[in-house]
Design a protein around this motif. Structure first.
Motif, PDB file in Angstrom:
ATOM      1  N   GLN A   1      13.623  -2.207  -1.589  1.00 40.54           N
ATOM      2  CA  GLN A   1      13.374  -0.781  -1.397  1.00 40.54           C
ATOM      3  C   GLN A   1      13.933   0.034  -2.561  1.00 40.54           C
ATOM      4  O   GLN A   1      15.025  -0.217  -3.061  1.00 40.54           O
ATOM      5  N   SER A   2      13.145   0.994  -2.984  1.00 41.12           N
ATOM      6  CA  SER A   2      13.518   1.893  -4.075  1.00 41.12           C
ATOM      7  C   SER A   2      12.588   3.090  -4.027  1.00 41.12           C
ATOM      8  O   SER A   2      11.530   3.055  -3.384  1.00 41.12           O
ATOM      9  N   LEU A   3      12.959   4.140  -4.700  1.00 37.98           N
ATOM     10  CA  LEU A   3      12.110   5.325  -4.759  1.00 37.98           C
ATOM     11  C   LEU A   3      10.785   4.997  -5.424  1.00 37.98           C
ATOM     12  O   LEU A   3       9.725   5.467  -4.988  1.00 37.98           O
ATOM     13  N   TRP A   4      10.827   4.160  -6.456  1.00 36.82           N
ATOM     14  CA  TRP A   4       9.607   3.792  -7.174  1.00 36.82           C
ATOM     15  C   TRP A   4       8.655   3.022  -6.268  1.00 36.82           C
ATOM     16  O   TRP A   4       7.447   3.283  -6.240  1.00 36.82           O
ATOM     17  N   LEU A   5       9.181   2.079  -5.481  1.00 37.33           N
ATOM     18  CA  LEU A   5       8.337   1.320  -4.561  1.00 37.33           C
ATOM     19  C   LEU A   5       7.761   2.246  -3.486  1.00 37.33           C
ATOM     20  O   LEU A   5       6.590   2.123  -3.113  1.00 37.33           O
ATOM     21  N   ASP A   6       8.567   3.186  -2.986  1.00 37.16           N
ATOM     22  CA  ASP A   6       8.071   4.138  -1.993  1.00 37.16           C
ATOM     23  C   ASP A   6       6.922   4.965  -2.551  1.00 37.16           C
ATOM     24  O   ASP A   6       5.912   5.201  -1.866  1.00 37.16           O
ATOM     25  N   LEU A   7       7.071   5.424  -3.791  1.00 35.68           N
ATOM     26  CA  LEU A   7       6.015   6.234  -4.406  1.00 35.68           C
ATOM     27  C   LEU A   7       4.721   5.429  -4.559  1.00 35.68           C
ATOM     28  O   LEU A   7       3.619   5.956  -4.353  1.00 35.68           O
ATOM     29  N   LYS A   8       4.852   4.155  -4.917  1.00 34.79           N
ATOM     30  CA  LYS A   8       3.664   3.318  -5.046  1.00 34.79           C
ATOM     31  C   LYS A   8       2.984   3.118  -3.692  1.00 34.79           C
ATOM     32  O   LYS A   8       1.751   3.164  -3.599  1.00 34.79           O
ATOM     33  N   ILE A   9       3.776   2.910  -2.639  1.00 33.93           N
ATOM     34  CA  ILE A   9       3.202   2.718  -1.307  1.00 33.93           C
ATOM     35  C   ILE A   9       2.483   3.979  -0.845  1.00 33.93           C
ATOM     36  O   ILE A   9       1.389   3.912  -0.279  1.00 33.93           O
ATOM     37  N   VAL A  10       3.089   5.147  -1.103  1.00 32.78           N
ATOM     38  CA  VAL A  10       2.436   6.417  -0.749  1.00 32.78           C
ATOM     39  C   VAL A  10       1.121   6.560  -1.513  1.00 32.78           C
ATOM     40  O   VAL A  10       0.095   6.976  -0.949  1.00 32.78           O
ATOM     41  N   ALA A  11       1.121   6.193  -2.792  1.00 29.11           N
ATOM     42  CA  ALA A  11      -0.093   6.291  -3.609  1.00 29.11           C
ATOM     43  C   ALA A  11      -1.167   5.330  -3.104  1.00 29.11           C
ATOM     44  O   ALA A  11      -2.361   5.653  -3.139  1.00 29.11           O
ATOM     45  N   TRP A  12      -0.765   4.157  -2.629  1.00 29.27           N
ATOM     46  CA  TRP A  12      -1.725   3.175  -2.111  1.00 29.27           C
ATOM     47  C   TRP A  12      -2.230   3.547  -0.717  1.00 29.27           C
ATOM     48  O   TRP A  12      -3.265   3.044  -0.286  1.00 29.27           O
ATOM     49  N   THR A  13      -1.498   4.406  -0.011  1.00 33.17           N
ATOM     50  CA  THR A  13      -1.857   4.733   1.366  1.00 33.17           C
ATOM     51  C   THR A  13      -3.155   5.510   1.448  1.00 33.17           C
ATOM     52  O   THR A  13      -4.002   5.236   2.311  1.00 33.17           O
ATOM     53  N   LEU A  14      -3.336   6.490   0.568  1.00 36.08           N
ATOM     54  CA  LEU A  14      -4.527   7.346   0.629  1.00 36.08           C
ATOM     55  C   LEU A  14      -5.819   6.550   0.508  1.00 36.08           C
ATOM     56  O   LEU A  14      -6.701   6.681   1.369  1.00 36.08           O
ATOM     57  N   PRO A  15      -5.997   5.705  -0.520  1.00 31.89           N
ATOM     58  CA  PRO A  15      -7.252   4.938  -0.568  1.00 31.89           C
ATOM     59  C   PRO A  15      -7.387   3.963   0.597  1.00 31.89           C
ATOM     60  O   PRO A  15      -8.500   3.673   1.043  1.00 31.89           O
ATOM     61  N   SER A  16      -6.271   3.470   1.113  1.00 32.55           N
ATOM     62  CA  SER A  16      -6.330   2.576   2.266  1.00 32.55           C
ATOM     63  C   SER A  16      -6.853   3.311   3.497  1.00 32.55           C
ATOM     64  O   SER A  16      -7.684   2.789   4.253  1.00 32.55           O
ATOM     65  N   VAL A  17      -6.375   4.554   3.697  1.00 30.90           N
ATOM     66  CA  VAL A  17      -6.829   5.357   4.841  1.00 30.90           C
ATOM     67  C   VAL A  17      -8.277   5.782   4.663  1.00 30.90           C
ATOM     68  O   VAL A  17      -9.097   5.672   5.586  1.00 30.90           O
ATOM     69  N   LEU A  18      -8.619   6.275   3.458  1.00 33.76           N
ATOM     70  CA  LEU A  18      -9.985   6.725   3.210  1.00 33.76           C
ATOM     71  C   LEU A  18     -10.982   5.570   3.315  1.00 33.76           C
ATOM     72  O   LEU A  18     -12.118   5.764   3.755  1.00 33.76           O
ATOM     73  N   GLY A  19     -10.544   4.378   2.912  1.00 36.64           N
ATOM     74  CA  GLY A  19     -11.413   3.218   3.010  1.00 36.64           C
ATOM     75  C   GLY A  19     -11.443   2.612   4.390  1.00 36.64           C
ATOM     76  O   GLY A  19     -12.208   1.676   4.648  1.00 36.64           O
ATOM     77  N   ARG A  20     -10.581   3.134   5.306  1.00 36.15           N
ATOM     78  CA  ARG A  20     -10.509   2.650   6.686  1.00 36.15           C
ATOM     79  C   ARG A  20     -10.320   1.132   6.744  1.00 36.15           C
ATOM     80  O   ARG A  20     -10.943   0.437   7.550  1.00 36.15           O
ATOM     81  N   ARG A  21      -9.446   0.643   5.889  1.00 31.94           N
ATOM     82  CA  ARG A  21      -9.205  -0.790   5.827  1.00 31.94           C
ATOM     83  C   ARG A  21      -8.126  -1.196   6.823  1.00 31.94           C
ATOM     84  O   ARG A  21      -7.101  -0.519   6.959  1.00 31.94           O
ATOM     85  N   GLY A  22      -8.345  -2.313   7.488  1.00 25.67           N
ATOM     86  CA  GLY A  22      -7.339  -2.895   8.354  1.00 25.67           C
ATOM     87  C   GLY A  22      -7.045  -2.116   9.617  1.00 25.67           C
ATOM     88  O   GLY A  22      -5.943  -2.245  10.171  1.00 25.67           O
ATOM     89  N   ILE A  23      -8.001  -1.344  10.115  1.00 28.58           N
ATOM     90  CA  ILE A  23      -7.759  -0.556  11.315  1.00 28.58           C
ATOM     91  C   ILE A  23      -7.470  -1.446  12.513  1.00 28.58           C
ATOM     92  O   ILE A  23      -6.615  -1.151  13.342  1.00 28.58           O
ATOM     93  N   SER A  24      -8.178  -2.566  12.603  1.00 24.68           N
ATOM     94  CA  SER A  24      -8.001  -3.435  13.762  1.00 24.68           C
ATOM     95  C   SER A  24      -8.192  -4.894  13.382  1.00 24.68           C
ATOM     96  O   SER A  24      -8.888  -5.217  12.413  1.00 24.68           O
ATOM     97  N   ALA A  25      -7.535  -5.752  14.157  1.00 22.27           N
ATOM     98  CA  ALA A  25      -7.767  -7.185  14.049  1.00 22.27           C
ATOM     99  C   ALA A  25      -9.055  -7.517  14.802  1.00 22.27           C
ATOM    100  O   ALA A  25      -9.457  -6.796  15.719  1.00 22.27           O
ATOM    101  N   GLU A  26      -9.689  -8.600  14.430  1.00 22.65           N
ATOM    102  CA  GLU A  26     -10.956  -8.966  15.057  1.00 22.65           C
ATOM    103  C   GLU A  26     -10.774  -9.178  16.558  1.00 22.65           C
ATOM    104  O   GLU A  26      -9.915  -9.936  16.995  1.00 22.65           O
ATOM    105  N   GLY A  27     -11.581  -8.461  17.347  1.00 26.55           N
ATOM    106  CA  GLY A  27     -11.516  -8.599  18.790  1.00 26.55           C
ATOM    107  C   GLY A  27     -10.526  -7.681  19.473  1.00 26.55           C
ATOM    108  O   GLY A  27     -10.357  -7.745  20.692  1.00 26.55           O
ATOM    109  N   TYR A  28      -9.850  -6.807  18.701  1.00 29.27           N
ATOM    110  CA  TYR A  28      -8.847  -5.908  19.260  1.00 29.27           C
ATOM    111  C   TYR A  28      -9.083  -4.497  18.739  1.00 29.27           C
ATOM    112  O   TYR A  28      -9.643  -4.310  17.658  1.00 29.27           O
ATOM    113  N   THR A  29      -8.605  -3.514  19.531  1.00 28.56           N
ATOM    114  CA  THR A  29      -8.698  -2.139  19.040  1.00 28.56           C
ATOM    115  C   THR A  29      -7.646  -1.879  17.975  1.00 28.56           C
ATOM    116  O   THR A  29      -7.825  -1.018  17.128  1.00 28.56           O
ATOM    117  N   THR A  30      -6.532  -2.595  18.010  1.00 30.04           N
ATOM    118  CA  THR A  30      -5.542  -2.554  16.925  1.00 30.04           C
ATOM    119  C   THR A  30      -5.166  -3.979  16.549  1.00 30.04           C
ATOM    120  O   THR A  30      -5.684  -4.521  15.585  1.00 30.04           O
TER     121      THR A  30
END
Length: 242
Positions: free
Chosen positions: A160-189
């Motif tokens: 954990q570090s501020l730099w790693l946190d910033l990278k995760i925040v930056a990666w979050t937006l395209p992950s959300v917009l791309g709707r990736r990994g919302i659910s496992a196969e056969g489950y709502t989550t």
């Protein structure tokens, strides 16, 4: 202290900026699903201390006792699907960040009944505050199996570090917009965690860069004010209080 200060400033600013969105979602949930608007559930946080997490409701009330843990039923509404797909249901967790229950970045808070099922290495995820987003969320979210998710959580704790946190925040937006990994196969989550078949040491996530590897192990101050202690994977000291 820097991480907590940033959490507080950013979450308060986000609550102000996103207040029209919060109001609109609350109105839509009230209109389509009735009361309550918020979903409240007890989750374990840092050191395994329990807190109440807040989300927007996405499901209808359970039809039978115990159905609230059934993630394969048909209680998820169309609005709920949209809120989960866009992660708008997570916005009330900003209040948890302000309260100090959570951080903006960290391992996701899971269910209390998982606590006795963790290996000592997996339990180390509770050495830090849980987060609204995290490394496992941007590397596959619910498409990952439990073992892989816990490996990524352990990697975050150790690096954990501020730099790693910033990278995760930056990666979050395209992950959300791309709707990736919302659910496992056969489950709502995702399926419920029932324990690991065997304990195994954590591995660094695939695609880790040299910059990710340079951070030292986490140096934590015990709650009793004693000496600092370096906690590594497999250490029994990392087991949270039940």
């Amino acid at each position: 202290m820097v991480k907590r200060a940033l959490d507080l400033v950013v979450s308060l600013a986000a609550l102000v900026v996103l207040s029209p969105v919060l109001a609109a979602v609350a109105f839509a949930v009230r209109l389509t699903m009735g009361r309550p608007v918020l979903f409240r559930q007890v989750r374990p946080g840092r050191h395994g201390d329990l807190f109440v997490i807040y989300k927007f409701r996405t499901m209808l009330p359970p039809s039978r006792p115990g159905a609230e843990l059934d993630d394969t039923d048909d209680r998820l509404t169309r609005l709920g699907q949209f809120l989960r797909g866009t992660s708008l249901d997570e916005l009330p967790e900003l209040f948890n960040v302000v309260r100090g229950d959570m951080s903006l970045v960290g391992p996701r808070p899971l269910l209390p009944q998982y606590l006795p099922l963790y290996t000592p290495a997996q339990a180390r995820r509770h050495l830090v505050r849980p987060g609204i987003t995290g490394l496992a969320q941007v590397r596959g979210r619910n498409e990952l199996d439990w073992e892989r998710r816990f490996e990524l959580d352990q990697y975050y704790v150790d690096h954990q570090s501020l730099w790693l946190d910033l990278k995760i925040v930056a990666w979050t937006l395209p992950s959300v917009l791309g709707r990736r990994g919302i659910s496992a196969e056969g489950y709502t989550t995702a399926p419920l965690f029932t324990g690991s078949p065997a304990a195994r040491p954590p591995t660094e996530p695939r695609g880790a860069t040299d910059a990710d590897r340079v951070h030292p192990p986490v140096l934590l101050q015990p709650a009793d004010g004693g000496r600092h202690e370096v906690l590594r994977a497999g250490s029994a000291a990392g087991r949270p209080r039940a």
